[in-house]
Scaffold this motif. Structure first.
Motif: not given
Length: 576
Positions: A126-150
């Motif tokens: 999956l492509v993501h970076m600098r995310s905290v406590n987040s799952n099922y991310l793709n093409h995502v950066a700087d997410a916090k407490n997120c789930y299934m976001i693209m």
């Protein structure tokens, strides 16, 4: 575009080598190609976009083992893919892309040599970076407490969302910027507590709005400006509004479905602006805010001097033929997923924070590299092999001269190098094809089944109609739901249920993918048609020699659609 060159003073009509349709190359386009040093395209804008998008899978995820640490992970690559796939942590920590480097052979086609590396280098699951406590991310950066976001960045506490920015506490939203505590909204900016709304700015605590500005506590309204306590565009007192709002029972599934039908009937004869644009100057496209001097761009904001782009945002400048270029990206050509101060990028994918990249795939934080794959923080590399600065410049010039002699420098990678089936790529959203059509056109197709069927534990016929009637002891972790449209099973996570309770929204009876597809299709295609304003109001100052307004424009509304489409002048006179 700023990269203008006066040597081309007229437009040129070309026949697309793929679809055979004619397309136009404008003088400013030629100037940009010369600035970037690439050849003019042989494919039309649509075919160029379609080809790029086959290299990106956003939403189709699978379970598979990491080929490095062997642990189970979630990946955009199905198990039957033959190349190695590494989980996010392994890819960033353990991958040494230079191990796969090869010497350039001038006697062989360059892309044939690139293919050798591409098939061996591990792909990021999956492509993501600098995310905290987040799952099922793709093409995502700087997410916090997120789930299934693209396709999103800088968000917190968001669930099942697509292309959202700087937002918080959202569920089932798309194309938002600075929106909070909202549900099922699309193309909204600076809003709070919205539900089932589209194309709104600075609105608060409202439901079922379309193209409203600065409205508070409104229900079922369209084209309103700075209004409060309105229902179906009619004014009420605060007490009347609250009583009538309660009577619609929007905490129930039946109440929501009934209101959706009433609202659809209400807006049938209401005019729509030719495009969803705000503060846009000398530009064509749709869904644009704070955009200048851009041509054929869609979902773009705070950007200028771009052309044929989708998702050019937050400082994107002088980009052409791009899908997702932002955060001050500039001089990007025929690429996708480029951002964070990227510049001078040609025919590349996943080039975050990179400069002077050409024909590179999955090379974030890299500079001055050509024909590389899976290279992190690389510099002066060709086919993943390290060179000195002088060696790199000499060999790069040699390869470019050969590609130009073949007439291909500036064309994206060929479709056979795409790692995805057409039906799991982003191309399927904008250019849908059947399996037979895709295979006939030389694309791949993925037959791996996704999801489960027939495992539901919830019977909708016996499920509470109102979210308020759901027992406090209801354990959502133990339940499996079934989509009423595609019949696929899906789950609702604990935070999602808490959101529905907080917002008094009934649990949705369709799966997240069906909900996403409905919002996406409701936006209309990323294409333009030339049309005339449909306004026939005599008090709008039209030329008296004509029955209708004579203004013309480029719009995403197809000529055979039922909506009444106005030019900006006529629309502004109708907005309340």
């Amino acid at each position: 575009m700023k990269a203008e060159n006066k040597t081309h003073s007229t437009s040129s009509v070309q026949a697309c080598q793929n679809c055979k349709e004619d397309f136009i190359i404008e003088p400013n386009d030629f100037g940009f190609y010369e600035k970037m040093g690439v050849l003019p395209p042989r494919l039309c804008p649509d075919c160029r976009s379609q080809l790029r998008l086959t290299f990106r899978n956003e939403r189709f995820l699978y379970k598979r083992d990491c080929d490095n640490c062997k642990k189970s992970t979630i990946s955009m690559f199905s198990r039957n893919k033959t190349y190695p796939v590494w989980c996010h942590d392994c890819w960033w920590k353990d991958l040494d892309g230079k191990k796969y480097g090869i010497d350039y052979d001038p006697t062989r086609p360059f892309l044939e040599q690139f293919k050798e590396i591409w098939e061996k280098v591990p792909k990021p699951a999956l492509v993501h970076m600098r995310s905290v406590n987040s799952n099922y991310l793709n093409h995502v950066a700087d997410a916090k407490n997120c789930y299934m976001i693209m396709e999103s960045s800088n968000n917190e506490n968001c669930i099942n969302c697509y292309w959202i920015q700087l937002s918080k506490d959202l569920t089932d939203c798309s194309f938002t910027n600075k929106v909070e505590l909202s549900y099922e909204v699309d193309d909204c900016y600076d809003c709070h507590s919205l539900r089932w709304s589209k194309s709104c700015y600075n609105c608060l605590d409202s439901l079922f709005l379309i193209d409203c500005r600065g409205c508070t506590s409104c229900l079922g309204c369209i084209n309103l400006r700075e209004q409060k306590y309105c229902i179906f565009n009619q004014q009420y007192t605060k007490e009347e509004y609250e009583e009538k709002l309660k009577s619609y029972k929007l905490d129930t599934h039946s109440g929501v479905e009934k209101f959706k039908k009433e609202f659809a009937d209400f807006i049938k004869d209401k005019p729509r602006k030719f495009a969803e644009v705000a503060n846009v100057v000398n530009s064509t496209g749709n869904y644009m805010t704070n955009v200048k001097n851009s041509k054929h761009c869609f979902h773009s904001y705070d950007a200028e001097d771009n052309a044929y782009c989708v998702h050019a945002w937050r400082g994107a400048n002088a980009c052409m033929d791009c899908n997702t270029a932002g955060r001050t990206a500039e001089f990007i050509y025929n690429s996708l997923n480029v951002g964070q101060q990227a510049s001078q990028v040609i025919c590349s994918y996943y080039a975050w924070n990179s400069q002077f990249l050409e024909y590179c795939l999955n090379c974030p934080d890299s500079n001055n590299s050509f024909g590389c794959a899976g290279l992190v923080k690389g510099q002066y590399c060709i086919l993943n092999k390290q060179y000195t600065k002088e060696e790199y410049k000499k060999l790069r010039a040699e390869i470019i001269e050969k590609l130009k002699g073949e007439g291909t420098y500036g064309e994206f990678f060929p479709k056979e190098l795409s790692p995805f089936g057409y039906n799991e790529s982003s191309a399927m959203d904008e250019f849908p094809l059947t399996k037979e059509e895709a295979l006939a056109q030389g694309f791949k197709w993925e037959d791996t089944p996704r999801g489960t069927y027939g495992k539901e534990t919830v019977d909708w016929k016996n499920f509470p109609d109102s979210i308020l009637d759901l027992p406090n002891e209801f354990d959502v972790n133990k339940e499996v739901f079934v989509c009423t449209e595609c019949k696929k099973n899906y789950r609702v996570i604990v935070d999602e249920l808490a959101f529905y309770r907080r917002m008094k929204i009934p649990i949705p009876r369709t799966c997240p993918e069906c909900r996403h597809q409905k919002r996406y299709k409701n936006r209309g295609p990323n294409k333009l048609w030339h049309r005339q304003c449909m306004c026939d109001k005599q008090n709008h100052g039209h030329d008296k020699s004509h029955d209708k307004c004579t203004n013309e424009f480029e719009t995403s509304y197809l000529p055979d659609r039922p909506e009444i489409i106005y030019c900006e002048s006529c629309y502004n006179k109708e907005a309340y």
